[in-house]
Motif scaffolding. Structure first.
Motif, mmCIF file in Angstrom:
data_model
loop_
_atom_site.group_PDB
_atom_site.id
_atom_site.type_symbol
_atom_site.label_atom_id
_atom_site.label_comp_id
_atom_site.label_asym_id
_atom_site.label_seq_id
_atom_site.Cartn_x
_atom_site.Cartn_y
_atom_site.Cartn_z
ATOM 1 N N PHE A 18 1.339 36.548 23.126
ATOM 2 C CA PHE A 18 2.446 36.159 22.259
ATOM 3 C C PHE A 18 2.946 37.362 21.479
ATOM 4 O O PHE A 18 4.155 37.572 21.361
ATOM 5 C CB PHE A 18 1.989 35.052 21.307
ATOM 6 N N ILE A 19 2.039 38.175 20.963
ATOM 7 C CA ILE A 19 2.426 39.366 20.197
ATOM 8 C C ILE A 19 3.209 40.331 21.087
ATOM 9 O O ILE A 19 4.245 40.863 20.674
ATOM 10 C CB ILE A 19 1.191 40.046 19.579
ATOM 11 N N CYS A 20 2.736 40.549 22.319
ATOM 12 C CA CYS A 20 3.461 41.429 23.241
ATOM 13 C C CYS A 20 4.866 40.910 23.493
ATOM 14 O O CYS A 20 5.826 41.674 23.479
ATOM 15 C CB CYS A 20 2.705 41.562 24.559
ATOM 16 N N ARG A 21 5.000 39.608 23.724
ATOM 17 C CA ARG A 21 6.324 39.030 23.966
ATOM 18 C C ARG A 21 7.220 39.176 22.739
ATOM 19 O O ARG A 21 8.410 39.472 22.867
ATOM 20 C CB ARG A 21 6.197 37.560 24.360
ATOM 21 N N GLU A 22 6.646 38.961 21.560
ATOM 22 C CA GLU A 22 7.432 39.085 20.330
ATOM 23 C C GLU A 22 7.931 40.519 20.137
ATOM 24 O O GLU A 22 9.070 40.740 19.724
ATOM 25 C CB GLU A 22 6.609 38.645 19.114
ATOM 26 N N VAL A 23 7.089 41.494 20.428
ATOM 27 C CA VAL A 23 7.487 42.903 20.301
ATOM 28 C C VAL A 23 8.581 43.212 21.321
ATOM 29 O O VAL A 23 9.576 43.879 20.997
ATOM 30 C CB VAL A 23 6.273 43.840 20.461
ATOM 31 N N GLU A 24 8.423 42.727 22.553
ATOM 32 C CA GLU A 24 9.458 42.936 23.575
ATOM 33 C C GLU A 24 10.794 42.341 23.139
ATOM 34 O O GLU A 24 11.836 42.982 23.273
ATOM 35 C CB GLU A 24 9.036 42.316 24.906
ATOM 36 N N VAL A 25 10.767 41.141 22.614
ATOM 37 C CA VAL A 25 12.001 40.497 22.152
ATOM 38 C C VAL A 25 12.642 41.323 21.038
ATOM 39 O O VAL A 25 13.861 41.532 21.028
ATOM 40 C CB VAL A 25 11.725 39.050 21.689
ATOM 41 N N ALA A 26 11.839 41.804 20.121
ATOM 42 C CA ALA A 26 12.369 42.598 19.005
ATOM 43 C C ALA A 26 13.005 43.892 19.512
ATOM 44 O O ALA A 26 14.099 44.270 19.071
ATOM 45 C CB ALA A 26 11.255 42.904 18.005
ATOM 46 N N ILE A 27 12.353 44.557 20.451
ATOM 47 C CA ILE A 27 12.898 45.809 20.983
ATOM 48 C C ILE A 27 14.168 45.537 21.781
ATOM 49 O O ILE A 27 15.170 46.239 21.640
ATOM 50 C CB ILE A 27 11.845 46.537 21.845
ATOM 51 N N ARG A 28 14.141 44.504 22.612
ATOM 52 C CA ARG A 28 15.328 44.178 23.427
ATOM 53 C C ARG A 28 16.518 43.738 22.585
ATOM 54 O O ARG A 28 17.656 43.785 23.053
ATOM 55 C CB ARG A 28 14.981 43.087 24.431
ATOM 56 N N SER A 29 16.281 43.314 21.364
ATOM 57 C CA SER A 29 17.388 42.883 20.514
ATOM 58 C C SER A 29 18.243 44.060 20.051
ATOM 59 O O SER A 29 19.357 43.862 19.573
ATOM 60 C CB SER A 29 16.867 42.106 19.300
ATOM 61 N N SER A 30 17.743 45.273 20.225
ATOM 62 C CA SER A 30 18.529 46.454 19.880
ATOM 63 C C SER A 30 19.671 46.605 20.870
ATOM 64 O O SER A 30 19.495 46.435 22.079
ATOM 65 C CB SER A 30 17.655 47.713 19.917
ATOM 66 N N LEU A 31 20.850 46.936 20.378
ATOM 67 C CA LEU A 31 22.019 47.115 21.241
ATOM 68 C C LEU A 31 21.919 48.355 22.118
ATOM 69 O O LEU A 31 22.712 48.527 23.042
ATOM 70 C CB LEU A 31 23.286 47.179 20.390
ATOM 71 N N THR A 32 20.952 49.236 21.833
ATOM 72 C CA THR A 32 20.812 50.475 22.600
ATOM 73 C C THR A 32 19.731 50.399 23.670
ATOM 74 O O THR A 32 19.487 51.370 24.368
ATOM 75 C CB THR A 32 20.491 51.653 21.657
ATOM 76 N N ILE A 33 19.092 49.241 23.819
ATOM 77 C CA ILE A 33 17.990 49.080 24.770
ATOM 78 C C ILE A 33 18.425 48.161 25.912
ATOM 79 O O ILE A 33 18.925 47.064 25.688
ATOM 80 C CB ILE A 33 16.737 48.489 24.074
ATOM 81 N N ASP A 34 18.210 48.617 27.143
ATOM 82 C CA ASP A 34 18.508 47.805 28.317
ATOM 83 C C ASP A 34 17.322 46.915 28.681
ATOM 84 O O ASP A 34 17.495 45.742 28.976
ATOM 85 C CB ASP A 34 18.867 48.706 29.499
ATOM 86 N N ASP A 35 16.109 47.468 28.661
ATOM 87 C CA ASP A 35 14.922 46.697 29.018
ATOM 88 C C ASP A 35 13.694 47.373 28.432
ATOM 89 O O ASP A 35 13.736 48.543 28.037
ATOM 90 C CB ASP A 35 14.790 46.615 30.540
ATOM 91 N N CYS A 36 12.600 46.620 28.372
ATOM 92 C CA CYS A 36 11.345 47.202 27.916
ATOM 93 C C CYS A 36 10.185 46.368 28.440
ATOM 94 O O CYS A 36 10.353 45.222 28.849
ATOM 95 C CB CYS A 36 11.290 47.319 26.397
ATOM 96 N N LEU A 37 9.021 46.978 28.397
ATOM 97 C CA LEU A 37 7.792 46.324 28.791
ATOM 98 C C LEU A 37 6.704 46.775 27.829
ATOM 99 O O LEU A 37 6.589 47.967 27.543
ATOM 100 C CB LEU A 37 7.409 46.706 30.225
ATOM 101 N N ILE A 38 5.943 45.842 27.325
ATOM 102 C CA ILE A 38 4.827 46.147 26.420
ATOM 103 C C ILE A 38 3.533 45.864 27.162
ATOM 104 O O ILE A 38 3.374 44.802 27.759
ATOM 105 C CB ILE A 38 4.878 45.268 25.150
ATOM 106 N N ILE A 39 2.625 46.840 27.136
ATOM 107 C CA ILE A 39 1.310 46.629 27.739
ATOM 108 C C ILE A 39 0.235 46.999 26.732
ATOM 109 O O ILE A 39 0.483 47.749 25.785
ATOM 110 C CB ILE A 39 1.115 47.432 29.037
ATOM 111 N N LYS A 40 -0.953 46.457 26.954
ATOM 112 C CA LYS A 40 -2.105 46.807 26.127
ATOM 113 C C LYS A 40 -2.908 47.861 26.871
ATOM 114 O O LYS A 40 -3.177 47.716 28.059
ATOM 115 C CB LYS A 40 -2.980 45.590 25.853
ATOM 116 N N LYS A 41 -3.272 48.931 26.184
ATOM 117 C CA LYS A 41 -4.089 49.985 26.771
ATOM 118 C C LYS A 41 -5.304 50.211 25.900
ATOM 119 O O LYS A 41 -5.256 50.044 24.683
ATOM 120 C CB LYS A 41 -3.298 51.287 26.880
ATOM 121 N N GLN A 42 -6.366 50.628 26.540
ATOM 122 C CA GLN A 42 -7.586 50.952 25.803
ATOM 123 C C GLN A 42 -7.620 52.454 25.570
ATOM 124 O O GLN A 42 -7.440 53.242 26.496
ATOM 125 C CB GLN A 42 -8.812 50.513 26.600
#
Length: 63
Positions: A18-42
């Motif tokens: 849910f947190i990853c999706r929320e961050v993606e939605v927030a980033i995509r809401s920018s008018l300067t962003i076409d797409d994004c993907l959030i991943i978890k890394k160790q």
């Protein structure tokens, strides 16, 4: 309500997704962003962090 260990792991996993999706939605809401993907890394210190891969809408300008 108390969850068993499996239930807690599932709840934490769903919450992190849910947190990853929320961050993606927030980033995509920018008018300067076409797409994004959030991943978890160790990290090397064995902690988890979120990493965003972002596709700008136009020509990228670092400033």
């Amino acid at each position: 309500m108390q969850l068993d260990n499996h239930g807690q792991l599932l709840a934490n996993s769903n919450n992190k997704s849910f947190i990853c999706r929320e961050v993606e939605v927030a980033i995509r809401s920018s008018l300067t962003i076409d797409d994004c993907l959030i991943i978890k890394k160790q990290t090397e210190k064995l902690t988890q962090e979120l990493v965003a891969y972002v596709v700008p809408l136009g020509l990228f300008a670092p400033e």
